[in-house]
Design a protein around this motif. Structure first.
Motif, PDB file in Angstrom:
ATOM      1  N   VAL A  58       0.841  -1.191   0.000  1.00 23.97           N
ATOM      2  CA  VAL A  58       0.000   0.000   0.000  1.00 23.97           C
ATOM      3  C   VAL A  58       0.877   1.241   0.000  1.00 23.97           C
ATOM      4  N   ILE A  59       0.549   2.187  -0.888  1.00 24.64           N
ATOM      5  CA  ILE A  59       1.289   3.446  -0.970  1.00 24.64           C
ATOM      6  C   ILE A  59       0.322   4.593  -0.717  1.00 24.64           C
ATOM      7  N   LEU A  60       0.615   5.382   0.321  1.00 23.13           N
ATOM      8  CA  LEU A  60      -0.206   6.541   0.682  1.00 23.13           C
ATOM      9  C   LEU A  60       0.493   7.819   0.237  1.00 23.13           C
ATOM     10  N   ARG A  78      -0.784  -7.985   3.856  1.00 21.32           N
ATOM     11  CA  ARG A  78       0.440  -8.768   3.672  1.00 21.32           C
ATOM     12  C   ARG A  78       1.145  -8.274   2.416  1.00 21.32           C
ATOM     13  N   ALA A  79       2.437  -8.003   2.529  1.00 15.71           N
ATOM     14  CA  ALA A  79       3.199  -7.474   1.397  1.00 15.71           C
ATOM     15  C   ALA A  79       3.171  -8.432   0.211  1.00 15.71           C
ATOM     16  N   ASN A  80       2.898  -7.889  -0.951  1.00 10.80           N
ATOM     17  CA  ASN A  80       3.005  -8.646  -2.194  1.00 10.80           C
ATOM     18  C   ASN A  80       4.476  -8.734  -2.598  1.00 10.80           C
ATOM     19  N   ASN A  81       5.206  -7.626  -2.470  1.00  9.70           N
ATOM     20  CA  ASN A  81       6.639  -7.581  -2.740  1.00  9.70           C
ATOM     21  C   ASN A  81       7.340  -7.485  -1.394  1.00  9.70           C
ATOM     22  N   ILE A  82       7.995  -8.551  -0.975  1.00  9.75           N
ATOM     23  CA  ILE A  82       8.592  -8.623   0.358  1.00  9.75           C
ATOM     24  C   ILE A  82       9.814  -7.716   0.520  1.00  9.75           C
ATOM     25  N   SER A 107       6.805  -7.942   5.012  1.00  3.86           N
ATOM     26  CA  SER A 107       7.926  -7.267   4.355  1.00  3.86           C
ATOM     27  C   SER A 107       9.229  -7.736   5.003  1.00  3.86           C
ATOM     28  N   VAL A 108       9.611  -8.952   4.707  1.00  2.00           N
ATOM     29  CA  VAL A 108      10.756  -9.559   5.399  1.00  2.00           C
ATOM     30  C   VAL A 108      12.092  -8.909   5.045  1.00  2.00           C
ATOM     31  N   GLY A 130       6.402  -9.666  11.718  1.00  5.39           N
ATOM     32  CA  GLY A 130       6.880 -10.451  10.586  1.00  5.39           C
ATOM     33  C   GLY A 130       7.506  -9.631   9.473  1.00  5.39           C
ATOM     34  N   ASN A 131       8.090  -8.489   9.814  1.00  8.33           N
ATOM     35  CA  ASN A 131       8.777  -7.627   8.847  1.00  8.33           C
ATOM     36  C   ASN A 131      10.237  -7.495   9.267  1.00  8.33           C
TER      37      ASN A 131
END
Length: 186
Positions: A58-60, A78-82, A107-108, A130-131
């Motif tokens: 998500v980009i704000l 959940r991040a699509n691009n980690i 976002s690992v 979990g990031n």
């Protein structure tokens, strides 16, 4: 002769709903992704997110509130691009950014929430885990001011729970549970 050039402005809404199933309890307009709803929500507006798992980064870019509809079944982002932040706040709007009641994860190799050069940010009642970094406040470019992180669980991130660097002022961090982050909580 000079012809007038028609100017069209996007039809921004004050409030949008998001539901992975596209149902939104019958409320319209209803979007299936948070980013799609953000494109239609004007500065100062609200994106109300129904329960479910949203796999997207998500980009704000303007001051908008992203709020969970059901606090007992919070939506999971959940991040699509980690390798990118799950939520990246780049807002330069005079309106505040509010994140409330969300689970932010995945976002690992980046941060759950990254704040770059924004003012008036509130993260409240969220679970961020979990990031690589839970919340990364990057004030190395433009000053960041009026940041509040409250009543949230920021745990099980691989490096820091909250990492603040650069020109940042008026920070309030209270009522949080910050545990089991790799290097440090804050």
């Amino acid at each position: 002769s000079i012809l007038p050039i028609p100017l069209t402005t996007p039809n921004f809404l004050k409030q949008t709903h998001v539901d992975v199933e596209g149902l939104c309890d019958g409320i319209s307009p209803c979007f299936k992704s948070i980013n799609e709803a953000l494109r239609r929500t004007g500065a100062g507006g609200q994106v109300l997110v129904h329960s479910g798992t949203y796999v997207e980064n998500v980009i704000l870019v303007r001051g908008v509130s992203i709020i969970a509809v059901n606090a007992f079944e919070p939506p999971i982002i959940r991040a699509n691009n980690i390798q990118e932040p799950t939520i990246h706040i780049l807002s330069v709007s005079r309106f505040p950014v509010r994140l409330r009641g969300l689970i932010v994860t995945g976002s690992v190799y980046s941060s759950g929430v990254k704040i770059d050069g924004s003012e008036d940010i509130e993260i409240k009642d969220c679970i961020i885990h979990g990031n690589l970094l839970g919340v990364f406040v990057n004030g190395s470019g433009k000053q960041i001011g009026n940041l509040m992180i409250a009543n949230s669980d920021i745990d099980d991130n691989f490096d820091f729970g909250i990492f603040i660097m650069g020109n940042v002022s008026n920070v309030k961090i209270y009522g949080n549970r910050i545990l089991n982050n790799g290097r440090a909580g804050i």
